[in-house]
Each structure stands twice: as structure tokens, then as C-alpha cells.
Design a protein around this motif. Structure first.
Motif, short mmCIF file in Angstrom:
data_model
loop_
_atom_site.label_atom_id
_atom_site.label_comp_id
_atom_site.label_asym_id
_atom_site.label_seq_id
_atom_site.Cartn_x
_atom_site.Cartn_y
_atom_site.Cartn_z
N TYR A 36 0.92 -1.11 0.06
CA TYR A 36 0.00 -0.10 0.06
C TYR A 36 0.79 1.36 0.03
O TYR A 36 1.94 1.11 0.61
CB TYR A 36 -0.72 0.13 1.14
N ARG A 37 0.49 2.21 -0.41
CA ARG A 37 1.12 3.64 -0.44
C ARG A 37 0.37 4.24 0.84
O ARG A 37 -0.89 4.79 0.37
CB ARG A 37 0.95 4.41 -1.77
N VAL A 38 1.47 4.78 1.71
CA VAL A 38 0.60 5.62 2.84
C VAL A 38 1.05 6.74 2.97
O VAL A 38 2.41 6.91 2.84
CB VAL A 38 0.92 4.78 4.16
N HIS A 39 0.41 7.75 3.20
CA HIS A 39 0.79 9.30 3.22
C HIS A 39 0.22 9.97 4.66
O HIS A 39 -0.94 9.89 4.77
CB HIS A 39 0.34 10.15 2.08
N PRO A 40 1.08 10.47 5.79
CA PRO A 40 0.54 10.87 6.77
C PRO A 40 -0.41 12.11 6.57
O PRO A 40 0.13 13.21 5.70
CB PRO A 40 1.78 10.99 7.59
N VAL A 41 -1.32 12.39 7.17
CA VAL A 41 -2.31 13.56 6.99
C VAL A 41 -2.51 14.23 8.53
O VAL A 41 -2.40 13.35 9.46
CB VAL A 41 -3.51 13.57 6.37
N HIS A 63 12.45 6.94 9.27
CA HIS A 63 12.81 5.83 8.58
C HIS A 63 13.21 4.54 9.43
O HIS A 63 14.39 5.19 10.21
CB HIS A 63 13.66 5.91 7.33
N PRO A 97 4.77 16.18 6.84
CA PRO A 97 6.01 15.29 6.70
C PRO A 97 5.67 13.99 7.48
O PRO A 97 4.93 13.99 8.49
CB PRO A 97 6.90 16.35 7.32
N GLU A 98 6.31 13.13 6.99
CA GLU A 98 6.63 11.93 7.98
C GLU A 98 6.92 12.27 9.25
O GLU A 98 8.02 12.72 9.64
CB GLU A 98 7.53 10.85 7.26
N ARG A 141 -4.87 17.10 5.54
CA ARG A 141 -3.77 17.77 4.72
C ARG A 141 -2.59 16.98 4.95
O ARG A 141 -2.38 16.34 6.18
CB ARG A 141 -3.44 19.20 5.27
N PHE A 142 -1.89 16.74 3.96
CA PHE A 142 -0.56 15.92 4.10
C PHE A 142 0.48 16.75 4.84
O PHE A 142 0.63 17.87 4.91
CB PHE A 142 0.39 15.88 2.70
#
Length: 110
Positions: free
Chosen positions: A79-84, A97, A92-93, A89-90
Motif C-alpha cells: 500500500y502507499r501511505v501518506h500521513p495527514v 525511516h 511530513p513523515e 492535509r498532507f
């Protein structure tokens, strides 16, 4: 049969399990009142836990995969996961890592 979201689904019980409790059990309660359909856990946090905890987690994940396979449920593995933020709203992580120096959790980590 249990009613889930207005749909009747076939369920089975094990041992002394009361019918319907699985779908409204600990995982349902953990998700609370959210409408979340997935649980996303950063790898860095998982790897920061003690090895004994990681071993238990891996066993649970392997068991879940075996059960899904046996039931014919195809699980997508990528899956592609983007924090909001709270407004969608998007952002930064927030967790580094997994190869960078993460915080170590659990006994003996401090």
C-alpha cells in the motif's frame, strides 16, 4: 450469521465464544469510534520494541495471514501511505525511516 453494516455475513465461533462477540470484540473497541478500515504501524516503531514482543507480533501476523489464505481472502501486500493532519492535509513523515536511529521501547531500552 452476523449483521455487519446492514449485511448478513457468515461467521464461525470457537470454543466458548459467544456468537457476534468477535466482530464487536477487542479490535473493534480498540478502533473506538473511528471509521478506520486499516491499521498502519510504522516499521521503525515495531522494530523499536523488544525482540520478545516482535516475535509475538510476527506470530500473530503469520496466523492472520494463514487464516486469510484459508478463507480465500486475497490480501494486498503493498500500500502507499501518506500521513495527514486532522484536517486531511498532507504532513511530513512524523516517524523516522526504520534505518535511522529510532527510539527503543520496552524494558531494558532506557
Amino acid at each position: 450469521m452476523d449483521n455487519v453494516g446492514g449485511e448478513q455475513i457468515e461467521t464461525t465461533t470457537h470454543g466458548d465464544e459467544v456468537p457476534g462477540t468477535r466482530l464487536n470484540g477487542p479490535i473493534h473497541l480498540w478502533f473506538s469510534l473511528s471509521y478506520g478500515n486499516y491499521l498502519v504501524i510504522p516499521r521503525a516503531l515495531l522494530q523499536s520494541m523488544p525482540v520478545e514482543w516482535q516475535e509475538r507480533m510476527v506470530k500473530c501476523l503469520e496466523e492472520l495471514k494463514r487464516e486469510a489464505d484459508a478463507a480465500g481472502v486475497e490480501c494486498v501486500s503493498t500500500y502507499r501511505v501518506h500521513p495527514v493532519d486532522g484536517r486531511g492535509r498532507f504532513i511530513p513523515e512524523p516517524v523516522p525511516h526504520y534505518r535511522r536511529a529510532p527510539v527503543l521501547f520496552g524494558s531494558g531500552s532506557r
